[in-house]
Design a protein around this motif. Sequence first.
Motif, PDB file in Angstrom:
ATOM      1  N   LEU A  17      36.546  47.272  50.118  1.00 31.03           N
ATOM      2  CA  LEU A  17      35.509  46.254  50.031  1.00 31.03           C
ATOM      3  C   LEU A  17      35.185  46.348  48.457  1.00 31.03           C
ATOM      4  O   LEU A  17      34.442  46.016  48.493  1.00 31.03           O
ATOM      5  CB  LEU A  17      35.010  46.033  51.371  1.00 31.03           C
ATOM      6  N   TYR A  18      34.715  48.074  48.920  1.00 36.54           N
ATOM      7  CA  TYR A  18      34.476  48.949  47.689  1.00 36.54           C
ATOM      8  C   TYR A  18      34.357  48.446  46.296  1.00 36.54           C
ATOM      9  O   TYR A  18      33.687  48.015  45.697  1.00 36.54           O
ATOM     10  CB  TYR A  18      34.032  50.301  48.098  1.00 36.54           C
ATOM     11  N   ASN A  19      35.580  48.693  46.000  1.00 39.95           N
ATOM     12  CA  ASN A  19      36.115  47.779  45.143  1.00 39.95           C
ATOM     13  C   ASN A  19      36.556  46.555  45.032  1.00 39.95           C
ATOM     14  O   ASN A  19      37.129  45.932  43.620  1.00 39.95           O
ATOM     15  CB  ASN A  19      37.462  48.430  44.898  1.00 39.95           C
ATOM     16  N   ALA A  20      36.113  45.275  45.329  1.00 40.61           N
ATOM     17  CA  ALA A  20      35.544  44.730  44.897  1.00 40.61           C
ATOM     18  C   ALA A  20      35.518  43.698  44.061  1.00 40.61           C
ATOM     19  O   ALA A  20      36.567  42.793  43.340  1.00 40.61           O
ATOM     20  CB  ALA A  20      35.435  43.343  46.056  1.00 40.61           C
ATOM     21  N   THR A  52      28.162  39.921  47.422  1.00 41.16           N
ATOM     22  CA  THR A  52      27.115  40.404  48.310  1.00 41.16           C
ATOM     23  C   THR A  52      28.007  41.091  49.287  1.00 41.16           C
ATOM     24  O   THR A  52      27.339  42.274  50.365  1.00 41.16           O
ATOM     25  CB  THR A  52      25.895  39.329  48.511  1.00 41.16           C
ATOM     26  N   LEU A  53      28.423  39.800  49.879  1.00 37.47           N
ATOM     27  CA  LEU A  53      29.019  40.227  51.271  1.00 37.47           C
ATOM     28  C   LEU A  53      30.158  41.203  51.265  1.00 37.47           C
ATOM     29  O   LEU A  53      29.751  41.714  52.668  1.00 37.47           O
ATOM     30  CB  LEU A  53      29.523  38.925  51.704  1.00 37.47           C
ATOM     31  N   THR A  54      31.392  41.102  50.487  1.00 35.97           N
ATOM     32  CA  THR A  54      31.799  42.342  50.307  1.00 35.97           C
ATOM     33  C   THR A  54      31.154  43.677  50.268  1.00 35.97           C
ATOM     34  O   THR A  54      31.088  45.405  50.930  1.00 35.97           O
ATOM     35  CB  THR A  54      32.509  42.738  49.112  1.00 35.97           C
ATOM     36  N   ALA A  59      29.842  48.693  53.688  1.00 34.38           N
ATOM     37  CA  ALA A  59      28.551  49.548  54.729  1.00 34.38           C
ATOM     38  C   ALA A  59      28.859  49.442  56.205  1.00 34.38           C
ATOM     39  O   ALA A  59      28.602  50.315  56.661  1.00 34.38           O
ATOM     40  CB  ALA A  59      26.984  48.852  54.608  1.00 34.38           C
ATOM     41  N   CYS A  60      28.945  48.332  56.719  1.00 35.18           N
ATOM     42  CA  CYS A  60      29.630  48.535  58.159  1.00 35.18           C
ATOM     43  C   CYS A  60      31.313  48.971  58.135  1.00 35.18           C
ATOM     44  O   CYS A  60      30.871  49.418  59.160  1.00 35.18           O
ATOM     45  CB  CYS A  60      29.874  46.638  58.821  1.00 35.18           C
ATOM     46  N   GLY A 183      33.490  53.778  40.744  1.00 32.77           N
ATOM     47  CA  GLY A 183      34.249  53.095  42.391  1.00 32.77           C
ATOM     48  C   GLY A 183      35.894  53.424  42.578  1.00 32.77           C
ATOM     49  O   GLY A 183      36.114  53.288  43.398  1.00 32.77           O
ATOM     50  N   VAL A 184      36.891  53.470  42.030  1.00 28.63           N
ATOM     51  CA  VAL A 184      38.296  53.647  42.167  1.00 28.63           C
ATOM     52  C   VAL A 184      37.928  55.010  42.929  1.00 28.63           C
ATOM     53  O   VAL A 184      38.869  54.754  43.776  1.00 28.63           O
ATOM     54  CB  VAL A 184      39.221  53.658  41.309  1.00 28.63           C
ATOM     55  N   LEU A 185      37.674  56.016  42.191  1.00 30.64           N
ATOM     56  CA  LEU A 185      37.621  57.499  42.906  1.00 30.64           C
ATOM     57  C   LEU A 185      37.101  57.201  43.974  1.00 30.64           C
ATOM     58  O   LEU A 185      37.862  58.078  45.689  1.00 30.64           O
ATOM     59  CB  LEU A 185      37.572  58.502  41.541  1.00 30.64           C
ATOM     60  N   GLY A 186      36.324  56.833  44.345  1.00 35.77           N
ATOM     61  CA  GLY A 186      35.574  56.844  45.429  1.00 35.77           C
ATOM     62  C   GLY A 186      36.488  55.668  46.492  1.00 35.77           C
ATOM     63  O   GLY A 186      36.267  57.367  48.014  1.00 35.77           O
TER      64      GLY A 186
END
Length: 209
Positions: A17-20, A52-54, A59-60, A183-186
């Motif tokens: 999701l973080y990398n959407a 925004t949804l991703t 976060a959830c 972002g990918v590393l995260g």
Amino acid sequence: MKKSNYLIIIAICAALLYNAWILAFWLNPTVVNSSLLSGLSALDQPYHQLFTLTDILFACFSLILAWGLFKQNEREDKRLLIIFLSIAGFGAATGLATLFPYADIAHSEGIPNPLKAPELFLHDGLSVLALLFILTGVIFSLLVYRNKFVFLLAIAFVITTLLSFIAGAIPQLVGPLGQQINGVLGGIWLVFICWRVLNDISKEVRKEN
């Protein structure tokens, strides 16, 4: 399947999701190749609701992951607690940033004036806070798990975090690639730290038995 293994699934979902933003190479290639990732959620951009949804779902999942790891952990190492708090803070700050989206793509360039554009300033501030949270988590992971993989991950993450800050302040100086790699590393770090903590807990349980 062990009861705690659901956390690995949650960590993988959070990382995806973080990398959407990767979807933007097909959905919005112009912005993803030239702007900060926050620009994908600008209100004048196509598919801004999706990105925004991703972020909200990320976060959830991050909060659930942090709480789940905290409940599973039986070690008294306070550095692990800081890692769990970093995951929670990372997710919370990312989610809160969605409450203050850019009105248009032009607002994603440079540092906004807090007096003239307080909402944009809050968005950027929360985005920076999210990066600081995960950076803290990565650094403390290196203190706890001192191996070559974590060392290389930490070095790469520090470099790309600095590039992300520069891209946010002076977008003309560096492009978005540093932030994208960051972002990918995260995402990789989230999955790794979840696996490592659960693996250590499993070893401790076997020793006790």
